[in-house]
Design an enzyme around this catalytic site. Structure first.
Site, mmCIF file in Angstrom:
data_model
loop_
_atom_site.group_PDB
_atom_site.id
_atom_site.type_symbol
_atom_site.label_atom_id
_atom_site.label_comp_id
_atom_site.label_asym_id
_atom_site.label_seq_id
_atom_site.Cartn_x
_atom_site.Cartn_y
_atom_site.Cartn_z
ATOM 1 N N ASN A 53 9.352 -2.570 -14.625
ATOM 2 C CA ASN A 53 8.194 -1.695 -14.410
ATOM 3 C C ASN A 53 8.637 -0.339 -13.872
ATOM 4 O OD1 ASN A 53 8.070 -4.119 -12.402
ATOM 5 N ND2 ASN A 53 7.099 -2.473 -11.253
ATOM 6 N N ASP A 54 8.139 0.109 -12.740
ATOM 7 C CA ASP A 54 8.289 1.518 -12.329
ATOM 8 C C ASP A 54 9.711 2.095 -12.420
ATOM 9 O OD1 ASP A 54 5.884 0.543 -11.341
ATOM 10 O OD2 ASP A 54 6.314 1.053 -9.258
ATOM 11 N N GLN A 71 12.369 -0.811 -11.458
ATOM 12 C CA GLN A 71 11.904 -2.093 -10.980
ATOM 13 C C GLN A 71 12.251 -3.133 -12.034
ATOM 14 O OE1 GLN A 71 9.832 -3.160 -7.987
ATOM 15 N NE2 GLN A 71 11.396 -1.637 -7.540
ATOM 16 N N SER A 113 9.606 -0.191 -5.130
ATOM 17 C CA SER A 113 9.929 1.154 -5.616
ATOM 18 C C SER A 113 10.380 2.110 -4.522
ATOM 19 C CB SER A 113 8.708 1.750 -6.322
ATOM 20 O OG SER A 113 8.555 1.134 -7.569
ATOM 21 N N ARG A 177 4.205 1.434 1.000
ATOM 22 C CA ARG A 177 5.334 1.366 0.061
ATOM 23 C C ARG A 177 5.559 2.644 -0.756
ATOM 24 N NH1 ARG A 177 1.379 -2.245 -1.551
ATOM 25 N NH2 ARG A 177 0.197 -1.601 -3.378
ATOM 26 N N ASP A 178 6.663 2.574 -1.521
ATOM 27 C CA ASP A 178 7.045 3.531 -2.570
ATOM 28 C C ASP A 178 7.419 4.917 -2.031
ATOM 29 O OD1 ASP A 178 6.189 1.351 -4.094
ATOM 30 O OD2 ASP A 178 4.289 2.270 -4.660
ATOM 31 N N GLU A 230 -0.503 4.228 -4.995
ATOM 32 C CA GLU A 230 0.896 3.803 -5.097
ATOM 33 C C GLU A 230 1.760 4.976 -5.538
ATOM 34 O OE1 GLU A 230 1.147 -0.808 -6.115
ATOM 35 O OE2 GLU A 230 1.000 0.399 -7.912
ATOM 36 N N TRP A 319 -0.780 -2.271 -15.970
ATOM 37 C CA TRP A 319 -0.785 -3.608 -15.344
ATOM 38 C C TRP A 319 -1.841 -4.540 -15.946
ATOM 39 C CZ3 TRP A 319 3.215 -5.547 -13.335
ATOM 40 C CH2 TRP A 319 4.088 -4.811 -12.536
#
Ligand code: NAG
Ligand code: NAG
Ligand code: NAG
Ligand code: NAG
Ligand code: NAG
Ligand code: NAG
Ligand code: NAG
Ligand code: NAG
Ligand code: NAG
Ligand code: NAG
Ligand code: NAG
Ligand code: NAG
Length: 543
Positions: A53-54, A71, A113, A177-178, A230, A319
């Site tokens: 993913n990311d 990710q 991430s 996060r991130d 995010e 997603w």
């Protein structure tokens, strides 16, 4: 990044393998991949096997090598067991798979991430006698907390050591996060944007050394909230003013998931200013980076000089269906990245400051020109591109000398499969400015959330209009007027339904001139494959 499902308004964290113990993954060698499947994009990055993913940690090194981390679940075809996969490129079309760069430290944690920077001045103290030390800043996720950690690399970003003093930020939250870090020259400090996802807050921290972080400000409740914020990004970008002068402004991008207007995940952005601690948006508008559904969690490369156009790459999925698309059962991989988006800001007059995302210059990977046509009449061009071995084409159309008073018609293109009659189309109604993309007649994947059609509106400006498109086996990217609007759309032909025909049609354009160019593109992956057809990546790396 995080993968969760929402049931109506109630927040329910889905059981997507958070607690799944990591199967040991072989270290020191890249994972090999088969990039020849009919759904595999040939000029977009995708992982060798399993689930991606990311984009993470993207930076440009001093030797001109672009580093892309991502990710990665190397042990399953859905998200979970998150590692940082790694690939490098000199041109952003040919990628070399590298060994996994960062592993989760325990079998009940995941590496989420984040970003990476080159610490040229050794501010961290990790790098005696070198100017190419790399520090990665990421979220470590466990069942009880999301904390920000750092890891450092003395070998240019191939292998990393976790910092002994981790975590560097812990606010006792499970939804934090991130981190994305940039160098802020004026204050001589690092600045981080990081999401308090379910509080709808992007917190800005500053640091002299990447280890000690201080609160700068909170940017909260701007734009679309969805269910969570995010993957924030903040960076300086050149802005071209209406009078032709150029200056630098900041852009703050925030991805939201779920809850995008078209469903699932999307990225919004805010132009503005940043003074080292505070980001101030230029206006109250919310703008999206993409009018399709398949561009999320985009990140900008660190290390591109601020005076230049910046380069972003997004995750070309959503997603709502990323974990169910047919590339998993058919070919053993899921998700690709977008093409690099050559990004700048422009002064759009009353509409404010807008992000421009140009397609990269594709001429270095032209294989053959399939069409070159100029016409002021109604137009129908039918092109058989089955001879293009990559199956990947680039279409560029300029319409000039448009007399709006005489225009009533349409310009459109359709991608077809000669074996199954599936089709993918897009087009423009010049008089109204409506643009559409329709993937509903591609039959290999049907899903409630895999919606058929996407729209935007874009008025002809100064009597001219440009449409560019890249069709890469299972991905379509379009750019309108050199990237003033952009869309990324995945599509999945049924088994045996290779797309191999292109129809370009225009009529009722009132003697406007239509210039069409179509090129077959070289595959970046075929060039990397061994004789047995597999891509082994950088097997010279230490074992
Ligand atoms: C996870 O690690 C713990 C501690 O090292 C160990 O006891 C446990 O067996 C491991 N679980 C699995 C599934 O590998
Ligand atoms: C790679 O995939 C293609 C298409 O799915 C298949 O025909 C081929 O046998 C595979 N090659 C290897 C070496 O596994
Ligand atoms: C980098 O920082 C470390 C720790 O402060 C220091 O020991 C080392 O001499 C520094 N190296 C350089 C080249 O400044
Ligand atoms: C850094 O360079 C200096 C001068 O060349 C040398 O004395 C020192 O040992 C080097 N330090 C490390 C950690 O390599
Ligand atoms: C962390 O948060 C949890 C859940 O809100 C709470 O029970 C716990 O006391 C907090 N721990 C600390 C050290 O604040
Ligand atoms: C490195 O130091 C130079 C000189 O002080 C400064 O101009 C530059 O902004 C610093 N860059 C980074 C990334 O630390
Ligand atoms: C910033 O936002 C976070 C998340 O909501 C919150 O915990 C923190 O107290 C805020 N900080 C300030 C100074 O408002
Ligand atoms: C940055 O802007 C904030 C809010 O306007 C202000 O409080 C702060 O003093 C500014 N910092 C600098 C270094 O100018
Ligand atoms: C595409 O354009 C052609 C020529 O104007 C027109 O005949 C056709 O109906 C258009 N297709 C769609 C789907 O609008
Ligand atoms: C072009 O198409 C329009 C709309 O279908 C039609 O009215 C016109 O006569 C056509 N022009 C030519 C030269 O065939
Ligand atoms: C379209 O216009 C752009 C910018 O003027 C130019 O670079 C490009 O070559 C043109 N393409 C075609 C097919 O005419
Ligand atoms: C392969 O990996 C090593 C580090 O293990 C790195 O030094 C080298 O530059 C890489 N080569 C290529 C072609 O990516």
């Amino acid at each position: 990044m995080v993968f969760l499902a929402l049931a109506s308004a109630a927040v329910v964290v889905a059981a997507y393998a958070y607690a799944q113990a990591s199967t040991p993954v072989s270290q020191g060698q890249p994972i090999s991949g088969n990039y020849s499947g009919p759904l595999r994009p040939q000029i977009h990055f995708s992982p060798p096997t399993e689930f991606m993913n990311d984009p993470n940690g993207m930076f440009l090194d001093a030797d001109g090598v672009y580093h892309l981390y991502y990710q990665y679940n190397p042990t399953d075809i859905v998200a979970g067991n998150q590692h940082w996969g790694h690939a490098t490129s000199n041109d952003l079309f040919h990628w070399t798979n590298q060994q996994i760069a960062i592993y989760p430290p325990t079998n009940d944690s995941q590496l989420f991430s984040g970003s990476a920077v080159v610490d040229v001045n050794n501010t961290s103290g990790f790098f005696p006698n070198q100017t190419n030390g790399v520090v990665a800043i990421y979220t470590l996720n466990t069942a009880t907390a999301q904390v920000q950690e750092i890891a450092y690399s003395s070998d240019g970003g191939y292998t990393f050591q976790r910092y002994a003093g981790n975590p560097v930020i812990d606010v006792n939250s499970t939804q934090f996060r991130d981190p994305k870090v940039i160098w802020h020259e004026e204050t001589g400090k690092w600045a981080m944007v990081v999401a308090h996802s379910q509080d709808f807050v992007i917190e800005i921290y500053t640091s002299p050394d990447l280890k000690e972080w201080s609160h700068g400000s909170n940017f909260s409740h701007y734009g679309l909230l969805g269910s969570q914020y995010e993957c924030p990004n903040m960076l300086a970008l050149p802005v071209v003013r209406a009078d032709g002068t150029s200056e630098t402004m900041y852009l703050l991008a925030i991805s939201i998931n779920p809850g995008a207007p078209l469903g699932g995940s999307i990225t919004q952005y805010f132009p503005g200013t940043f003074n080292g601690t505070h980001f101030t948006p230029a206006d109250g508008a919310t703008r999206l980076t993409d009018f399709g559904k398949d561009n999320y969690a985009g990140q900008f490369f660190s290390g591109v000089p601020a005076s230049q156009k910046q380069i972003a790459i997004g995750w070309a999925s959503n997603w709502q269906y990323a974990q169910t698309v047919p590339t998993g059962p058919l070919e053993g991989w899921r998700s690709a990245m977008t093409l690099p988006k050559i990004s700048s800001l422009r002064d759009a007059g009353a509409a404010g400051i807008e992000l421009v995302q140009e397609l990269p210059d594709l001429s270095p990977i032209y294989e053959s020109q399939l069409v070159q046509n100029r016409s002021t009449d109604n137009l129908t061009l039918a092109i058989d591109y089955s001879s293009v071995s990559s199956g990947t084409i680039y279409l560029d159309i300029n319409v000039t000398n448009i007399n709006m008073a005489a225009v009533s018609g349409t310009l459109n293109f359709t991608i077809t499969s000669s074996s199954t009659n599936e089709s993918l189309s897009a087009g423009y109604l010049l008089s109204s400015g409506d643009f559409w993309i329709d993937r509903g007649d591609v039959e290999g994947f049907k899903n409630l959330f895999f919606t058929d059609r996407f729209f935007t509106v874009y008025a002809v400006q100064n009597g001219a209009w440009r449409l560019q498109a890249v069709v890469d086996r299972s991905l379509l990217e379009v750019a309108i007027d050199s990237g003033r609007q952009a869309a990324t759309t995945s599509f999945y032909p049924q088994v045996g339904g290779k797309m191999d025909g292109l129809l370009v049609a225009a009529d009722g354009l009132g003697q406007a001139e239509v210039s069409v160019g179509v090129w077959g593109l070289q595959s970046g992956w075929a060039a990397e494959a061994s004789q047995d057809g597999l891509v082994y990546g950088n097997v010279t790396s230490s074992s």
